[in-house]
Structures are given as structure tokens and as C-alpha cells.
Scaffold this active site. Structure first.
Site, PDB file in Angstrom:
ATOM      1  N   LYS A 169       0.894  -1.163   0.000  1.00  0.00           N
ATOM      2  CA  LYS A 169       0.000   0.000   0.000  1.00  0.00           C
ATOM      3  C   LYS A 169       0.930   1.210   0.000  1.00  0.00           C
ATOM      4  O   LYS A 169       1.374   1.673   1.042  1.00  0.00           O
ATOM      5  CB  LYS A 169      -0.866  -0.010   1.268  1.00  0.00           C
ATOM      6  N   GLY A 200      -4.203   3.504  -3.021  1.00  0.00           N
ATOM      7  CA  GLY A 200      -5.370   4.114  -2.380  1.00  0.00           C
ATOM      8  C   GLY A 200      -4.928   4.884  -1.151  1.00  0.00           C
ATOM      9  O   GLY A 200      -3.731   5.014  -0.877  1.00  0.00           O
ATOM     10  N   GLY A 202      -4.583   5.916   2.963  1.00  0.00           N
ATOM     11  CA  GLY A 202      -4.342   5.225   4.230  1.00  0.00           C
ATOM     12  C   GLY A 202      -5.656   4.938   4.926  1.00  0.00           C
ATOM     13  O   GLY A 202      -5.856   3.880   5.534  1.00  0.00           O
ATOM     14  N   GLU A 203      -6.560   5.899   4.802  1.00  0.00           N
ATOM     15  CA  GLU A 203      -7.855   5.808   5.476  1.00  0.00           C
ATOM     16  C   GLU A 203      -8.635   4.566   5.032  1.00  0.00           C
ATOM     17  O   GLU A 203      -9.259   3.896   5.860  1.00  0.00           O
ATOM     18  CB  GLU A 203      -8.638   7.094   5.145  1.00  0.00           C
ATOM     19  N   VAL A 205      -7.523   1.891   2.174  1.00  0.00           N
ATOM     20  CA  VAL A 205      -6.750   0.689   1.875  1.00  0.00           C
ATOM     21  C   VAL A 205      -5.748   0.384   3.007  1.00  0.00           C
ATOM     22  O   VAL A 205      -5.574  -0.770   3.411  1.00  0.00           O
ATOM     23  CB  VAL A 205      -6.019   0.839   0.522  1.00  0.00           C
ATOM     24  N   GLY A 206      -5.102   1.434   3.531  1.00  0.00           N
ATOM     25  CA  GLY A 206      -4.127   1.237   4.612  1.00  0.00           C
ATOM     26  C   GLY A 206      -4.782   0.612   5.835  1.00  0.00           C
ATOM     27  O   GLY A 206      -4.293  -0.393   6.383  1.00  0.00           O
ATOM     28  N   GLU A 244       9.295   2.240  10.832  1.00  0.00           N
ATOM     29  CA  GLU A 244      10.382   3.208  10.569  1.00  0.00           C
ATOM     30  C   GLU A 244       9.731   4.579  10.525  1.00  0.00           C
ATOM     31  O   GLU A 244       9.041   4.903   9.556  1.00  0.00           O
ATOM     32  CB  GLU A 244      11.049   2.906   9.223  1.00  0.00           C
ATOM     33  N   CYS A 278      13.690  11.539   6.668  1.00  0.00           N
ATOM     34  CA  CYS A 278      13.562  11.121   8.072  1.00  0.00           C
ATOM     35  C   CYS A 278      14.878  11.294   8.806  1.00  0.00           C
ATOM     36  O   CYS A 278      14.899  11.491  10.009  1.00  0.00           O
ATOM     37  CB  CYS A 278      13.115   9.668   8.139  1.00  0.00           C
ATOM     38  N   GLU A 378       9.175  17.178  14.187  1.00  0.00           N
ATOM     39  CA  GLU A 378       9.739  16.941  12.861  1.00  0.00           C
ATOM     40  C   GLU A 378       8.994  17.851  11.884  1.00  0.00           C
ATOM     41  O   GLU A 378       7.776  17.760  11.741  1.00  0.00           O
ATOM     42  CB  GLU A 378       9.526  15.474  12.478  1.00  0.00           C
TER      43      GLU A 378
END
Ligand code: NAD
Length: 469
Positions: A169, A200, A202-203, A205-206, A244, A278, A378
Site C-alpha cells: 500500500k 489508495g 491510508g484511510e 486501503v491502509g 520506521e 527522516c 519533525e
């Protein structure tokens, strides 16, 4: 306008069936360029079923067979490097010189997994016992937008080395990059079902991937907030997780540091990948007595890191990936100004001549204290905070005073630089430079994540031991 409306399921591109579309802009101009038909929960279920069907084959595959999959994958990636670089520059806005390097890491990561696979003891004797390491099941791979092709390749290669089929995903902001890497992976002719990808949000498919009972593990790279969600929701099915996450990495310049080299390096580290990295070293710790010298040297060195059109090889800092990210970075610059930190370069708004896209002004704040929001959060943009310290002891304390612990940097003479590095709580500490080793584990302390990728540790994270007695 590009239109992306397929997913990769069970060895082929299949037409997407969802009714919702997402429009993506060119970050360098702000103009819409791409429409993505968003994946659905049903499509995710089909992808998981395809992966599950080949799990026994993958889990019990011969090691040489896995090495062949990875060889073919690396060769396919190498054949399309230039195309992948072009699409990444156009869609993501990453400056071409850095993108070239990161795409190169993708193929290096695949090859490094072949080495690890060949050296790993998949069976070992412990006293009376035979310990075997088996692929733990179907892996869900969730990736961010700041190096989409690189993350997909490195996670996929490790999962295949362990004998795990995958469902990817990827970030919805990387639709064309994702589409291209799926085509490239198709060329590697992996057995159908080993690699699946549903594009798709995150809301939708994630979340469906995280909840799915047939997914044994989630390997996630992304924000700390989403990482927390995955660990919490994955617990319902006792998913293994590798997370991560973010960072707020310190870069300590020791009292004897050579500023001629260390200050340009500090900017390279902070503004790497336009600051959307990151591992960006965004807290620069400087001896108080050299603060004015550091500010002066940083402003001078800024000229070596130009902001501009990402397809220009001389450009180091491109636009932010999206309007949302642009506004987020602007918000942090405003908070930095309000907090009383000294603005020594950059500030609010776009750089001159770059008003159209999501470009921000490379910004340096000085006299920052470690409790200010710009030193704690961050930001994920080209914003550097310079923090003065009075003793090396205090520098180490400030460096370690963070919720994160992904990366750290030290510049200065030996043996002190290494002694200081030995006291920093971070998954990787670079001394007098910025380097990468794909055989070494990568990951963070604290809220930078859980577990490690790369090397033996990365491979083991996709396996369960089974003991025969
Ligand atoms: P993000 O967490 O918003 O999204 C990452 C991925 O997770 C995307 O594919 C997104 O669609 C998906 N996602 C979002 N919500 C989800 C949910 N509830 N369930 C399942 N999936 C969900 O992160 P981002 O903005 O894409 O990426 C930037 C972040 O990634 C930064 O915080 C950065 O530090 C981090 N990052 C970490 C590393 C590392 O190796 N530690 C590397 C690169 C980026």
C-alpha cells in the site's frame, strides 16, 4: 493529465473499480497533472487472497530460487533507472541529483538482500535442537512519498528473501511512481501472487490492510502518528510490526570542528531531499563561543544548496511534495519566528522567482532552545535550528533530549568525536560525514520506531523460528 486506474494483483494489472478519484499537482508549478482512481477494501481483499494463495510456495521455496527472483528484480530496476528518475522528479519534485542517488540505493538494497540471503543461517543447531527460520506469512508493506520506489524495492526484496508474499500500500501521493515500479516488477516475472499493489488512501486501503487477519506483519515507513495507529490496531490480530518513523536528529559540532567542512555538511544533512528526509539533521548544536561564526558560515554556505527547478542538476532543494506539506512547513516557520528564535536566513513565503509551486525558503533559525516547538517537532522541510551549548556534556544531553532517536551526526577531531558518538541514543550515528551501509541495520530508538530494516536484522524481522527436537 495522467490517469492511473489499475492495481497490480496476482501477476497482472487489473482495472480499478472504485468511484473516488484523487488529483495530484506538479509540486513545481501547482498545476494538476494526475488523477488516481482510489482503491477499495474489496480490491485490497483480492490482493491479500492472491498473496495468501502462494504463501506455502514462497515459504518453502529454495534459497537459490529466491536469489533468482531478486536477481531478476534488480536487473529490471536497473533497466528502467532513467525512467524512474524522471517520473520521481516530475511527480515528487525531488531534485534530480539526489533522486538519482536514492534510486541507485533501490537497486543496491535488492542486491544487498541477495548477499544477506546467501549468508544467513536459515537452519542452525542449538544443543539438541534444530532451529529453522521460516517466512512468517503475508507481509503488508506501507510506504511514504519521500522515496516511494526506494522503499517499495527495499521492503519487497527483504520480504522475498525471507519467503513472504507481499501486498504493498504505497503513498497515494506517488501514484505515477508506484505505477511505474509495478510495471518494472512485472518485468521481473515473479510467480503470480508474490507481489501485489493496491493504490489508495491510508484511510481506506491502509486501514483495511492493518486490520486484515491474513496479514501476518506490517512493515511501515511513515509518520510516528500513523505508526502508533498501526501498532494499536495491528494488536487485534497480533501482527508483527516493523515501524520506521520520524526523527529530529541532532548534529553536534564539537569545539574543535573544522567549520569550513562542517557547516556545508550540516546544510547538506539538514536539507537532504529538500528537508523531506527522516534522517535530516535538523538540530545543529554549536559551541556558544562559536555561534556568531557558525551563523555567518551557514549563511555563506547556503549558496552551495540552491533552491529551484528539480530537474536542474545544480539544484539541491526542490518544492515540497504537496500544498498540504507546503502549508505545514510555513506554519512551523511562523511558529519559529513567534517563539523568539533568531531568523538568520529564509523565512515565510516562496523564494523569489519561484512563486508558482510549493517552494519554501531554506530557513535557518539560531539561538534556538531545545524546548521550542521547532526543536521538538519533525518539520519535514528545509528548516534548520541552531542550538548553542556551553559544554560537550551539555551538547550530549541536548542531543539525547528528544522523543526520537533515528539518526545523529558528530563533527570534530578524534578521539572525542567517536567518544561523543558512543553516547548518542540513535539508531545510526555518522561521524564527520553522511554515509549509508545497506548491510547495517537501520531504524530508531524511542518514537522513531520499532525494529530494524536492512542486513540480517531486517531479514529476521520477516521470519519466525521453528524448533525441531
Ligand atoms: P504518513 O504516515 O502520513 O503516510 C505513510 C503511509 O501510510 C502512506 O502510504 C499513507 O497512505 C499510509 N497511511 C496513512 N494513514 C494510515 C492508516 N491509518 N493506516 C494505514 N496506513 C496509513 O507519512 P508520510 O507523510 O507519507 O511520510 C512522511 C513521514 O515518514 C515522516 O514522518 C518521515 O519521518 C517518515 N519517514 C520515515 C523514514 C524512516 O526510515 N524512519 C523514512 C522516510 C520517511
Amino acid at each position: 493529465m495522467f490517469s492511473i486506474d489499475t492495481h497490480y494483483i496476482n501477476g497482472r494489472q487489473v482495472a480499478a473499480s472504485g468511484n473516488e478519484w484523487l488529483t495530484l499537482d506538479d509540486p513545481a508549478t501547482g498545476q494538476p497533472t494526475t488523477r488516481l482512481r482510489l482503491g477499495t477494501g474489496d480490491e485490497l481483499n483480492q490482493a491479500v487472497a492472491a498473496a495468501k494463495a502462494v504463501l506455502p510456495m514462497a515459504r518453502y521455496s529454495q534459497l537459490e530460487e529466491r536469489a533468482t527472483w531478486l536477481e531478476r528484480l534488480a536487473a529490471a530496476v536497473d533497466r528502467h533507472l532513467e525512467e524512474m528518475i524522471d517520473v520521481t522528479v516530475a511527480e515528487y519534485g525531488g531534485p534530480i541529483t539526489g533522486v538519482r542517488q536514492r534510486i541507485g540505493y533501490a537497486s543496491a538494497a535488492i542486491r544487498s538482500n541477495i548477499d544477506t540471503l546467501r549468508r544467513f543461517a536459515f537452519t542452525e543447531r542449538r544443543g539438541q535442537a534444530e532451529v529453522q527460520y521460516l517466512g512468517l506469512g503475508v507481509a503488508g508493506l506501507i510506504t511514504p512519498w519521500n522515496s516511494s520506489i526506494g522503499f517499495i524495492c527495499s521492503k519487497l526484496a527483504t520480504a522475498l528473501a525471507a519467503g513472504c508474499p507481499v501486498v504493498v500500500k504505497p503513498s497515494e501521493l506517488s501514484a505515477r511512481q508506484n505505477q511505474l515500479i509495478a510495471q518494472v516488477i512485472d518485468e521481473a516475472q515473479l510467480p503470480a501472487g508474490l507481489f501485489n499493489m493496491v493504490q489508495g488512501t491510508g484511510e481506506t486501503v491502509g486501514k483495511a490492510l492493518v486490520a486484515h487477519p491474513d496479514i501476518a506483519k506490517i512493515s511501515f515507513t511513515g509518520s510516528t502518528g500513523t505508526g502508533r495507529y498501526i501498532q494499536r490496531e495491528g494488536a487485534a490480530t497480533l501482527k508483527r510490526v516493523t515501524l520506521e518513523l520520524g526523527g529530529k536528529s541532532p548534529n553536534i559540532l564539537l569545539p574543535d570542528a573544522d567549520f569550513e567542512a562542517a557547516l556545508p555538511l550540516a546544510l547538506a544533512i539538514a536539507f537532504n531531499n529538500s528537508g523531506q528526509a527522516c534522517l535530516a539533521g535538523t538540530r545543529l548544536l554549536v559551541p556558544r563561543e562559536r555561534l556568531a561564526e557558525a551563523e555567518h558560515g551557514l549563511v555563506k554556505a547556503l549558496a552551495q544548496y540552491p533552491v529551484g527547478n528539480p530537474s536542474d542538476p545544480a539544484v539541491y532543494i526542490g518544492p515540497m511534495v504537496s500544498a498540504v506539506q507546503y502549508r505545514r512547513v510555513q506554519g512551523y516557520i511562523a511558529r519559529g519566528i513567534d517563539s523568539g528564535a533568531r531568523l538568520v536566513a529564509g523565512g515565510l513565503g516562496n523564494p523569489e522567482g519561484l512563486e508558482a509551486g510549493y517552494f519554501v525558503r531554506p530557513t535557518i533559525f539560531s539561538n534556538v532552545s531545545n524546548d521550542m516547538v521547532i526543536a521538538r517537532d519533525e518539520i519535514f522541510g528545509p528548516v534548520l535550528s541552531v542550538l548553542p551549548y556551553d559544554s560537550v556534556e551539555e551538547a550530549v544531553a541536548i542531543a539525547n533530549d528528544t522523543d526520537y532517536g533515528l539518526h545523529a551526526y558528530v563533527s570534530g577531531g578524534e578521539p572525542q568525536a567517536r567518544e561523543v558518538a558512543n553516547r548518542l541514543l540513535a539508531g545510526r550515528v555518522c561521524i564527520n560525514g553522511l554515509s549509508h551501509e545497506p548491510q547495517a541495520p537501520f531504524g530508531g530508538f524511542g518514537q522513531s520506531g520499532i525494529g530494524r530494516e536492512f542486513g540480517v536484522e531486517g531479514l529476521r524481522a520477516y521470519m519466525e523460528p521453528r524448533v525441531l527436537l
